[in-house]
Structures are given as C-alpha cells and as structure tokens.
Design a protein around this motif. Structure first.
Motif, PDB file in Angstrom:
ATOM      1  N   ASP A 178     -14.865  -9.395 -15.734  1.00  0.00           N
ATOM      2  CA  ASP A 178     -15.361  -8.271 -16.529  1.00  0.00           C
ATOM      3  C   ASP A 178     -14.232  -7.331 -16.926  1.00  0.00           C
ATOM      4  O   ASP A 178     -14.170  -6.873 -18.081  1.00  0.00           O
ATOM      5  CB  ASP A 178     -16.430  -7.513 -15.739  1.00  0.00           C
ATOM      6  CG  ASP A 178     -17.092  -6.420 -16.563  1.00  0.00           C
ATOM      7  OD1 ASP A 178     -17.639  -6.739 -17.632  1.00  0.00           O
ATOM      8  OD2 ASP A 178     -17.044  -5.245 -16.146  1.00  0.00           O
ATOM      9  N   ARG A 217     -18.917 -17.136 -18.540  1.00  0.00           N
ATOM     10  CA  ARG A 217     -20.155 -16.393 -18.278  1.00  0.00           C
ATOM     11  C   ARG A 217     -21.375 -17.291 -18.479  1.00  0.00           C
ATOM     12  O   ARG A 217     -22.330 -17.248 -17.704  1.00  0.00           O
ATOM     13  CB  ARG A 217     -20.236 -15.175 -19.196  1.00  0.00           C
ATOM     14  CG  ARG A 217     -19.369 -14.006 -18.760  1.00  0.00           C
ATOM     15  CD  ARG A 217     -19.382 -12.914 -19.800  1.00  0.00           C
ATOM     16  NE  ARG A 217     -18.881 -11.642 -19.285  1.00  0.00           N
ATOM     17  CZ  ARG A 217     -18.213 -10.756 -20.005  1.00  0.00           C
ATOM     18  NH1 ARG A 217     -17.964 -11.015 -21.284  1.00  0.00           N
ATOM     19  NH2 ARG A 217     -17.788  -9.630 -19.483  1.00  0.00           N
ATOM     20  N   GLU A 246     -19.316 -11.281 -12.945  1.00  0.00           N
ATOM     21  CA  GLU A 246     -18.386 -10.332 -13.536  1.00  0.00           C
ATOM     22  C   GLU A 246     -17.216 -10.004 -12.618  1.00  0.00           C
ATOM     23  O   GLU A 246     -16.134  -9.640 -13.085  1.00  0.00           O
ATOM     24  CB  GLU A 246     -19.123  -9.040 -13.917  1.00  0.00           C
ATOM     25  CG  GLU A 246     -20.263  -9.232 -14.903  1.00  0.00           C
ATOM     26  CD  GLU A 246     -19.802  -9.706 -16.276  1.00  0.00           C
ATOM     27  OE1 GLU A 246     -18.586  -9.754 -16.526  1.00  0.00           O
ATOM     28  OE2 GLU A 246     -20.658 -10.026 -17.114  1.00  0.00           O
TER      29      GLU A 246
END
Length: 238
Positions: free
Chosen positions: A177, A97, A103
């Motif tokens: 995600d 990230r 995501e």
C-alpha cells in the motif's frame, strides 16, 4: 481481500522495456547469458526460494517472446506492464492485489535484467526487514570512486563528497500500500521516478540501505553482458 497476521512477501519483475542501449533486436531480458535467457535466471532466484508467496512478471503488451521460453510455475503470474517503468510496477502491484495480496505485505521489486542476485543477498534483505526497516529497504553499494561535477563543456568544476553517496540496486522492498500510494503521488506531482525508492523518499519514507555486491549488475549495455559472463565463469572455477 485475503489477509494474514504475518505479512507475506511477493515479487514484481518489471519486464516491459525494450532495452535500446543493448543495440539488439531482442529486449535485453531475453538475451542469452551463459546458455540461458537472462529473464529465466532472474526469475529462478525468487521461484527457487520458498519464502515468496508469488512472483508477478509485468510484460509488454503483446510480448512475442515470453511464451516461447516455456517457463511455468504455481507461484509465477503475469500481467501487462505500461509505457514507463513506474506504470509497469504499478500494474504489478494492482495485479498482486487481485491475487489476494494484503496492503501490508512486502513487495520486492527487482530488475528483469539484473540476473546475478545471490541467495545470501536475499537472506540479508530478509534479516534487515525483520529487524530494522519499517520503511522498507533496498540493496545498494557505497560509492568508492572520486566524483566530479562537470560544467556544460564536460570540464570538471568540483569534487563531490562521496561519503554519503550510494549506488542503488534492486531488489527494493516496500509495503504494498505504501509503495502504490507513493508511486501515485509522484506521478500526480510530476516527479521523476528513477526507482521505487525515489518515490518512497518523495513520500517521506526513509528506506534502509543494505550493502549489496558488485556482482549484482544490471545488464544495460553490451559490455555488461560480457561482465556478467565473466562473473559466472569465475563462479564456476572457484
């Protein structure tokens, strides 16, 4: 955060374990296989493939062996792993990230000590992800042996139906995600996470099983190293 219309593909290699079952002073990922460190062979399978945006190697804190290998690359990154595999993978996701991974990007998690992954297996995974794996996918092998259930005295008490059973391998590939949330949920609920797919299953996902190869072994015990050497010798002689 950097986002793209087309999800990218990233790799996380958890390499913070010590591999005590190898009966070696070196962590198993640093043992030599066919003249090269196992970890180097594992990394090469992804670093030599142009489709991956980056490879995140999650190492043990104060790892004294990694820098000695001298492996570098524009797409190779390192972060600090954790106490257990699930913690190490989660650290790798967080580090991706910070690199700008989106995501909905795909993350391939692959064992550091599984060095015999072949290009055709990677391509098979890409094909399944493009066409038929909204919940992700993992390499696995259908169980072919007869399975027995034992009692506490190691006596056979039943034969287990093997028709729906598979042996999980890696890589295992999921949306960043979704995987991060699944790992957090499993940890919060005290669920044993034996692989990334187990966390995804607990969260209600149904990843696609993609048939792999017997060659894609995980080196865990000394005899596994001998088997891997034999696979490589056979490949040279074929």
């Amino acid at each position: 955060m950097l986002t793209t219309n087309t999800p990218r593909h990233w790799v996380v290699i958890p390499a913070a374990g010590v591999g005590s079952r190898m009966q070696s002073s070196l962590p198993k990922q640093y043992l030599s296989l066919h003249g090269a460190p196992i970890l180097q062979i594992t990394l090469d399978a992804f670093l030599h493939h142009s489709a991956f945006a980056g490879v995140m190697l999650a190492l043990a804190p104060n790892d004294p062996y990694w820098e000695k290998l001298g492996i570098t690359g524009e797409r190779l990154h390192c972060c600090e792993g954790g106490r257990e595999r699930v913690d190490t993978v989660f650290s790798g996701l967080q580090a991706l990230r910070e690199l700008g991974a989106a995501e909905d990007d795909w993350v391939w998690v692959h064992d550091a000590a599984r060095p015999l992954l072949q290009g055709r297996e990677i391509e098979r995974m890409f094909e399944v992800l493009r066409n038929d794996a909204p919940d992700g996918a993992l390499l696995a092998l259908p169980v072919v042996d007869t399975l027995k259930r034992a009692d506490q005295n190691a006596c056979s008490v039943a034969t287990v139906d093997r028709n729906e059973l598979w042996r999980a391998q890696t890589p295992q590939v999921f949306r960043l995600d979704a995987l991060a949330n699944a790992l957090k949920q499993a940890l919060r609920d005290g669920i044993a996470v034996t692989d990334e797919a187990s966390a995804m299953e607990y969260a209600g996902f149904h990843p696609r099983l993609v048939e792999g190869s017997e060659r894609n072994i995980k080196i865990t015990r000394p005899q596994d190293l001998s088997a891997a050497e034999a696979f490589l010798r056979d490949n040279e002689n074929s």
